[in-house]
Design a protein around this motif. Structure first.
Motif, PDB file in Angstrom:
ATOM      1  N   MET A  60       0.896  -1.255  -0.188  1.00 28.18           N
ATOM      2  CA  MET A  60      -0.034  -0.057   0.135  1.00 28.18           C
ATOM      3  C   MET A  60       1.148   1.346  -0.080  1.00 28.18           C
ATOM      4  O   MET A  60       0.480   2.058  -0.828  1.00 28.18           O
ATOM      5  CB  MET A  60      -0.834   0.133   1.259  1.00 28.18           C
ATOM      6  N   TYR A  64       0.687   3.825  -2.964  1.00 30.85           N
ATOM      7  CA  TYR A  64       0.215   5.151  -2.603  1.00 30.85           C
ATOM      8  C   TYR A  64       1.378   6.436  -2.981  1.00 30.85           C
ATOM      9  O   TYR A  64       1.035   7.287  -3.680  1.00 30.85           O
ATOM     10  CB  TYR A  64      -0.053   5.359  -1.199  1.00 30.85           C
ATOM     11  N   GLY A  65       2.526   6.043  -2.670  1.00 30.67           N
ATOM     12  CA  GLY A  65       3.569   6.951  -2.909  1.00 30.67           C
ATOM     13  C   GLY A  65       4.120   7.019  -4.400  1.00 30.67           C
ATOM     14  O   GLY A  65       4.566   8.015  -4.676  1.00 30.67           O
ATOM     15  N   SER A  68       0.497   5.648  -7.657  1.00 32.81           N
ATOM     16  CA  SER A  68      -0.828   6.306  -7.745  1.00 32.81           C
ATOM     17  C   SER A  68      -0.951   7.700  -7.593  1.00 32.81           C
ATOM     18  O   SER A  68      -2.073   8.655  -7.713  1.00 32.81           O
ATOM     19  CB  SER A  68      -1.910   5.826  -6.531  1.00 32.81           C
ATOM     20  N   GLY A  70      -0.459   9.714  -5.084  1.00 28.63           N
ATOM     21  CA  GLY A  70      -1.386  10.262  -3.987  1.00 28.63           C
ATOM     22  C   GLY A  70      -2.875  10.071  -3.767  1.00 28.63           C
ATOM     23  O   GLY A  70      -3.479  10.444  -2.964  1.00 28.63           O
ATOM     24  N   LYS A  71      -3.535   9.367  -4.819  1.00 21.81           N
ATOM     25  CA  LYS A  71      -4.703   9.034  -4.881  1.00 21.81           C
ATOM     26  C   LYS A  71      -5.161   7.846  -4.167  1.00 21.81           C
ATOM     27  O   LYS A  71      -4.554   6.702  -4.415  1.00 21.81           O
ATOM     28  CB  LYS A  71      -5.172   9.243  -6.310  1.00 21.81           C
ATOM     29  N   ALA A  72      -5.855   7.855  -2.966  1.00 17.94           N
ATOM     30  CA  ALA A  72      -6.284   6.740  -2.129  1.00 17.94           C
ATOM     31  C   ALA A  72      -6.844   5.612  -3.033  1.00 17.94           C
ATOM     32  O   ALA A  72      -6.599   4.362  -2.848  1.00 17.94           O
ATOM     33  CB  ALA A  72      -6.964   6.990  -0.987  1.00 17.94           C
ATOM     34  N   ASN A  73      -7.768   6.018  -3.942  1.00 22.73           N
ATOM     35  CA  ASN A  73      -8.693   4.948  -4.535  1.00 22.73           C
ATOM     36  C   ASN A  73      -7.685   4.291  -5.361  1.00 22.73           C
ATOM     37  O   ASN A  73      -7.880   2.950  -5.735  1.00 22.73           O
ATOM     38  CB  ASN A  73      -9.859   5.582  -5.437  1.00 22.73           C
ATOM     39  N   ALA A  75      -4.513   3.728  -5.383  1.00 21.01           N
ATOM     40  CA  ALA A  75      -3.408   3.144  -4.554  1.00 21.01           C
ATOM     41  C   ALA A  75      -3.888   1.592  -4.287  1.00 21.01           C
ATOM     42  O   ALA A  75      -3.322   0.718  -4.322  1.00 21.01           O
ATOM     43  CB  ALA A  75      -3.300   3.770  -3.158  1.00 21.01           C
ATOM     44  N   SER A  76      -5.287   1.367  -3.850  1.00 24.15           N
ATOM     45  CA  SER A  76      -5.738   0.109  -3.444  1.00 24.15           C
ATOM     46  C   SER A  76      -5.789  -1.050  -4.716  1.00 24.15           C
ATOM     47  O   SER A  76      -5.410  -1.960  -4.436  1.00 24.15           O
ATOM     48  CB  SER A  76      -6.993   0.006  -2.839  1.00 24.15           C
ATOM     49  N   TRP A  78      -3.585  -0.378  -7.099  1.00 24.65           N
ATOM     50  CA  TRP A  78      -2.364  -0.686  -7.628  1.00 24.65           C
ATOM     51  C   TRP A  78      -1.532  -1.490  -6.556  1.00 24.65           C
ATOM     52  O   TRP A  78      -0.787  -2.357  -6.969  1.00 24.65           O
ATOM     53  CB  TRP A  78      -1.458   0.634  -7.692  1.00 24.65           C
ATOM     54  N   ALA A  79      -2.100  -1.565  -5.448  1.00 27.91           N
ATOM     55  CA  ALA A  79      -1.639  -2.431  -4.288  1.00 27.91           C
ATOM     56  C   ALA A  79      -1.481  -3.987  -4.553  1.00 27.91           C
ATOM     57  O   ALA A  79      -0.837  -4.618  -4.057  1.00 27.91           O
ATOM     58  CB  ALA A  79      -2.101  -2.138  -2.985  1.00 27.91           C
TER      59      ALA A  79
END
Length: 155
Positions: A60, A64-65, A68, A70-73, A75-76, A78-79
């Motif tokens: 994550m 996130y870093g 993405s 910095g976009k939280a949606n 990030a999940s 891509w995680a």
């Protein structure tokens, strides 16, 4: 048998009830030829779960870093991809993910040694589905490990 004894066997599960009736299951990993304690023994579920949480947090953070923006949606989403790549590369080469290494665990083939790349891929994809990881056998291995003919052991 009184009601308390019957209730106690029901609450403790079928394995405990069978053991009370005299069935000997042995220890976890005995059927696989692994030691009962120490290095090479089957890893306990709690330790494996914490290692998975560490790996997921790392994925994550990377998603996130770096991926993405910095976009939280995003990030999940891509995680999951980062988790797939991390698991295949690390388990396929050195036998453990960063979380497993921190907690002293390694993924090995049933007969010992490293898993082949196809088996690591099968294991990782099944782990990402989650349901197979929640179904365990008597040795404490998840269905994802059974499918890949793998076992998580203590280092």
């Amino acid at each position: 048998m009184d009601n308390r004894q019957a209730m106690g066997s029901w609450l403790s599960g079928p394995r405990a009830a069978a053991e009370d009736m005299g069935v000997d299951f042995g220890y976890r990993g005995q059927q696989l030829g692994l030691p009962e304690h120490g290095s090479g023994s089957v890893a306990r579920p709690g330790r494996r779960f914490v290692a998975l949480l560490i790996d997921w947090a790392l994925c994550m953070l990377i998603a996130y870093g770096l991926l993405s923006g910095g976009k939280a949606n995003a990030a999940s989403n891509w995680a999951l991809l980062v988790f797939l790549v991390l698991s295949v590369l690390t388990v396929g080469t050195v036998g453990f993910t960063p979380g497993k290494r921190l907690l002293g665990l390694r993924v090995v083939a049933e007969g010992g040694g490293r898993l082949s790349l196809p088996r690591v891929l099968v294991r990782t994809v099944a782990l990402m589905i989650v349901i197979p990881a929640a179904i365990w056998d008597r040795d404490g291995r998840g269905l994802h490990d059974r499918l890949a003919r793998a076992v998580q052991v203590r280092i």
